[in-house]
Design a protein around this motif. Structure first.
Motif, mmCIF file in Angstrom:
data_model
loop_
_atom_site.group_PDB
_atom_site.id
_atom_site.type_symbol
_atom_site.label_atom_id
_atom_site.label_comp_id
_atom_site.label_asym_id
_atom_site.label_seq_id
_atom_site.Cartn_x
_atom_site.Cartn_y
_atom_site.Cartn_z
ATOM 1 N N GLY A 1 63.315 109.131 18.503
ATOM 2 C CA GLY A 1 63.444 107.915 17.730
ATOM 3 C C GLY A 1 64.475 107.952 16.630
ATOM 4 N N GLY A 2 65.110 109.091 16.425
ATOM 5 C CA GLY A 2 66.149 109.167 15.418
ATOM 6 C C GLY A 2 67.380 108.390 15.832
ATOM 7 N N GLY A 3 68.265 108.185 14.875
ATOM 8 C CA GLY A 3 69.490 107.459 15.149
ATOM 9 C C GLY A 3 70.194 107.065 13.883
ATOM 10 N N LEU A 4 71.133 106.145 14.026
ATOM 11 C CA LEU A 4 71.947 105.657 12.919
ATOM 12 C C LEU A 4 71.484 104.269 12.511
ATOM 13 N N VAL A 5 71.189 104.107 11.232
ATOM 14 C CA VAL A 5 70.782 102.809 10.702
ATOM 15 C C VAL A 5 71.481 102.559 9.378
ATOM 16 N N GLN A 6 71.566 101.302 9.015
ATOM 17 C CA GLN A 6 72.137 100.935 7.732
ATOM 18 C C GLN A 6 71.095 101.057 6.629
ATOM 19 N N GLY B 1 67.422 99.447 6.285
ATOM 20 C CA GLY B 1 66.857 99.249 7.600
ATOM 21 C C GLY B 1 65.631 100.097 7.841
ATOM 22 N N SER B 2 65.122 100.028 9.067
ATOM 23 C CA SER B 2 63.898 100.726 9.447
ATOM 24 C C SER B 2 64.109 101.529 10.714
ATOM 25 N N LEU B 3 63.285 102.552 10.865
ATOM 26 C CA LEU B 3 63.312 103.397 12.039
ATOM 27 C C LEU B 3 61.916 103.964 12.241
ATOM 28 N N ARG B 4 61.526 104.133 13.487
ATOM 29 C CA ARG B 4 60.223 104.699 13.812
ATOM 30 C C ARG B 4 60.407 105.967 14.622
ATOM 31 N N LEU B 5 59.959 107.079 14.070
ATOM 32 C CA LEU B 5 60.008 108.351 14.766
ATOM 33 C C LEU B 5 58.699 108.600 15.495
ATOM 34 N N ALA B 6 58.774 109.284 16.620
ATOM 35 C CA ALA B 6 57.595 109.666 17.373
ATOM 36 C C ALA B 6 57.582 111.172 17.583
ATOM 37 N N CYS B 7 56.390 111.722 17.683
ATOM 38 C CA CYS B 7 56.199 113.144 17.941
ATOM 39 C C CYS B 7 55.199 113.285 19.073
ATOM 40 N N TRP C 1 56.143 123.728 15.332
ATOM 41 C CA TRP C 1 57.248 122.862 14.917
ATOM 42 C C TRP C 1 57.982 122.309 16.120
ATOM 43 N N GLY C 2 58.432 121.083 16.001
ATOM 44 C CA GLY C 2 59.305 120.508 16.999
ATOM 45 C C GLY C 2 60.747 120.900 16.756
ATOM 46 N N GLN C 3 61.636 120.421 17.609
ATOM 47 C CA GLN C 3 63.053 120.778 17.528
ATOM 48 C C GLN C 3 63.838 119.899 16.570
ATOM 49 N N GLY C 4 63.262 118.793 16.174
ATOM 50 C CA GLY C 4 63.893 117.916 15.210
ATOM 51 C C GLY C 4 64.636 116.752 15.842
ATOM 52 N N THR C 5 64.767 115.685 15.079
ATOM 53 C CA THR C 5 65.554 114.533 15.492
ATOM 54 C C THR C 5 66.375 114.051 14.303
ATOM 55 N N GLN C 6 67.627 113.716 14.559
ATOM 56 C CA GLN C 6 68.556 113.353 13.492
ATOM 57 C C GLN C 6 68.368 111.904 13.068
ATOM 58 N N VAL C 7 68.274 111.702 11.769
ATOM 59 C CA VAL C 7 68.261 110.364 11.178
ATOM 60 C C VAL C 7 69.454 110.267 10.240
ATOM 61 N N THR C 8 70.284 109.266 10.460
ATOM 62 C CA THR C 8 71.455 109.055 9.623
ATOM 63 C C THR C 8 71.425 107.640 9.074
ATOM 64 N N VAL C 9 71.490 107.526 7.764
ATOM 65 C CA VAL C 9 71.454 106.231 7.093
ATOM 66 C C VAL C 9 72.806 106.003 6.442
ATOM 67 N N SER C 10 73.487 104.970 6.861
ATOM 68 C CA SER C 10 74.816 104.680 6.350
ATOM 69 C C SER C 10 74.738 103.785 5.129
#
Length: 120
Positions: free
Chosen positions: A8-13, A16-22, A110-119
């Motif tokens: 669920g990670g990604g690039l958002v302004q 904004g909102s983002l929903r991560l799942a595990c 631990w999981g491997q991680g997911t990248q979240v980038t907020v511009s």
């Protein structure tokens, strides 16, 4: 084999909102607390949120309280992190964890991680 897989990670302004799942497997998800941590390049790992095994109790780091919501669906063996009003300083790799104890939080897996980038 215990596995935790974030998505669920990604690039958002900013704002904004983002929903991560595990997605969890290999253990009894309903018997374990879950946590979220994050780490930005060159910075220390930071606690984000935690939730008890049955989902009745939650705890948040000061930097995200009021903006993020942690939850878990034991029937689906999946945990979530709803991230609202995102800020550039939220940019990091986000990791989910599992452990026996809620507070103090145990993070045995631990999981491997997911990248979240907020511009900005």
């Amino acid at each position: 084999q215990v596995q935790l897989v974030e998505s669920g990670g990604g690039l958002v302004q900013a704002g904004g909102s983002l929903r991560l799942a595990c997605a969890a497997s290999g253990y009894t998800f309903s018997n374990y607390a879950m946590g979220w941590f994050r780490q930005a390049p060159g910075k220390e790992r930071e606690f984000v949120a935690a939730i008890s095994s049955n989902g009745d109790n939650t705890y948040y780091g000061d930097s995200v309280k009021g903006r993020f919501t942690i939850s878990k669906d034991n029937a689906k063996n999946t945990g979530y992190l709803q991230m609202n009003r995102l800020k550039p300083e939220d940019t990091a790799v986000y990791y989910c964890t599992a452990g026996r104890r809620f507070l103090p939080l145990e993070s045995d897996y631990w999981g491997q991680g997911t990248q979240v980038t907020v511009s900005s």
